[in-house]
Design a protein around this motif. Structure first.
Motif, short mmCIF file in Angstrom:
data_model
loop_
_atom_site.label_atom_id
_atom_site.label_comp_id
_atom_site.label_asym_id
_atom_site.label_seq_id
_atom_site.Cartn_x
_atom_site.Cartn_y
_atom_site.Cartn_z
N ASP A 34 0.78 -1.23 -0.03
CA ASP A 34 0.07 -0.07 0.03
C ASP A 34 1.02 1.26 0.03
O ASP A 34 0.44 2.06 -0.54
N GLN A 35 1.79 1.13 0.94
CA GLN A 35 2.70 2.42 0.93
C GLN A 35 3.52 2.64 -0.41
O GLN A 35 3.49 3.67 -0.72
N LEU A 36 3.76 1.76 -1.14
CA LEU A 36 4.51 1.89 -2.45
C LEU A 36 3.65 2.24 -3.42
O LEU A 36 4.03 2.40 -4.84
N SER A 37 2.23 2.13 -3.40
CA SER A 37 1.47 2.25 -4.58
C SER A 37 1.28 3.75 -4.87
O SER A 37 1.37 4.55 -4.11
N PRO A 38 0.80 4.02 -6.09
CA PRO A 38 0.73 5.18 -6.64
C PRO A 38 -0.54 6.12 -5.92
O PRO A 38 -1.43 5.38 -5.50
N VAL A 39 -0.32 7.49 -5.89
CA VAL A 39 -1.38 8.34 -5.55
C VAL A 39 -2.11 8.70 -6.55
O VAL A 39 -2.10 9.32 -7.54
#
Length: 446
Positions: A34-39
């Motif tokens: 989740d942390q590394l997923s795009p905004v």
């Protein structure tokens, strides 16, 4: 017709969970993925005709949507919270946004030849909005057409949800409207398997970024009969039973490669990246109702070696990439080196995207998710689509209503698209933005 169609926002409300979130659930950890997923927001729009015997009042349907949404949020309580420091969600029951709109047209007019710009107006927020990182995690827009038809646009933050999470929630929301919401139990254990890391001291360089560039996006539909012909064309000794997604991705990739080479006059290494649901591929398996970004990616490569590659060969390379992912990479998503493996992959993709000598094509699929079975009480949708067009060299695939074809939005540079959309190989199997109804007669209730 498309230029005259107007969408008027009637009201905008905050929908809170029907029951307060218990104190012990007020802090929800994001997973590393989740942390590394795009905004960005993951979008979906479902279109429902007015197929009831008597016209159901707009107010009644809107009330049912809001009531069931509130009840569904109690089960999916993180969606009513807000992300803090890219580490956790403060589950404070701030709620989801519900927008009600009116469209001054018949649903059949829009579905004659769907217009992407209008389709995006049926969403409650822009897909690329930075609000996905710190603001509302779930937004819904119910757009009512003059004929009584209804479009339900859903945007869910990609910081918490992949395509499977989005479809699971909408299914539960619809089941709740029918009084059956208890039949699906969401699983929130992703952060236990993939614990988050504190990136407060430095920005996570491996995180994916949505770099918006100039592009042209058009819709191509591969119907059932053409799909069967395409699958037969790309069948080989190494891939004796290609899937719909493999067949369409291989063809799109091949035609996009040719268009890029012709428009630029330069031969580049070509790569395709395909998203993969890892829930059933890791050991032990994760429940299909697991919430979060539980997605991996595999790549396939087409080097310019002087040998002319065709769609059949590219499908073989796609299958090889999938097999390698299942045998090698999925195993790296478990055990003690999971953090290193995940960050290494994201850095690899980031480096590829920055290179000028590689032409990267990204493909994502919502096929086989059962989206056309979603019923809020007014029947099943007549059309479902993904209005996502913020990236170049990108394709989003979804089932056709019949379930045996593929509906695709494809984004390319203007120069590449001008060649791509005229490619005889593509047009032998795909139709450019056809009428959603096909050859059948439209219903008066649309």
């Amino acid at each position: 017709m498309a230029q005259e169609m107007k969408i008027e926002i009637v009201k905008k409300e905050t929908i809170k969970p029907s029951s307060p979130t218990p104190h012990n659930l007020r802090s929800f950890k994001l997973s590393l993925l989740d942390q590394l997923s795009p905004v960005a927001y993951g979008p979906l729009v479902l279109f429902y005709p007015n197929n009831v015997s008597e016209v159901t009042l707009t107010e009644e349907r809107s009330h049912q949507l809001k009531k069931s949404l509130s009840e569904a949020l109690t089960r999916f309580y993180p969606l009513a919270g807000r992300i803090k420091d890219n580490l956790f969600i403060e589950c404070n029951d701030e709620g989801a946004v519900y927008v009600e709109a009116r469209v001054n047209a018949l649903l059949s007019n829009f579905l004659d030849q769907p217009n992407l710009e209008i389709l995006k107006l049926l969403l409650p927020i822009k897909v690329e909005s930075p609000e996905a990182a710190t603001g509302c995690l779930l937004l819904v827009q119910a757009s009512f057409f003059e004929c009584g038809g209804l479009a339900i646009g859903v945007c869910m933050s990609h910081k918490l949800a992949d395509a499977s999470t989005l479809s699971t929630f909408i299914k539960v929301w619809a089941a709740t409207a029918l009084g059956l919401g208890h039949t699906v139990v969401p699983d929130f254990s992703a952060a236990t398997r993939y614990p988050p890391r504190d990136f407060s001291a430095q920005s996570p360089a491996a995180a994916m970024e949505m770099k918006i560039v100039k592009r042209v996006t058009k819709r191509f539909v591969f119907d059932g009969p053409k799909m069967r012909a395409l699958k037969a064309k790309v069948t080989s000794g190494s891939v004796q039973r290609p899937t719909r997604v493999e067949a369409v991705t291989g063809l799109i990739w091949n035609c996009a490669r040719k268009a890029s080479k012709l428009s630029s006059g330069i031969s580049k290494l070509s790569m395709v990246s395909q998203s993969v649901n890892i829930r059933k591929r890791v050991v032990p398996r994760l429940p299909q109702t697991s919430i979060g970004n539980l997605v991996g990616y595999y790549t396939a490569m087409a080097e310019e070696s002087g040998i002319e590659l065709n769609s059949m060969e590219l499908v073989s390379r796609l299958r090889k990439g999938m097999v390698e992912f299942n045998e090698i990479h999925s195993k790296r998503l478990q055990g003690d080196i999971v953090f290193e493996a995940i960050c290494e992959y994201f850095k690899e993709i980031e480096n590829i995207m920055r290179r000028d000598d590689i032409n990267l094509f990204i493909c994502t699929s919502l096929c086989n998710f059962g989206i056309y079975e979603i019923d809020f009480g007014w029947g099943k949708p007549i059309w479902v689509n993904i209005p996502f067009d913020i990236l170049k060299n990108f394709a989003s695939l979804i089932d056709t209503k019949e379930g045996d074809g593929v509906d695709a939005w494809i984004s390319l540079s203007e120069e590449d698209m001008a060649l791509f959309e005229r490619d005889p190989e593509l047009l032998a199997f795909a139709s450019l933005n056809p009428n959603v109804f096909g050859p059948v007669t439209r219903r008066s209730s649309l």
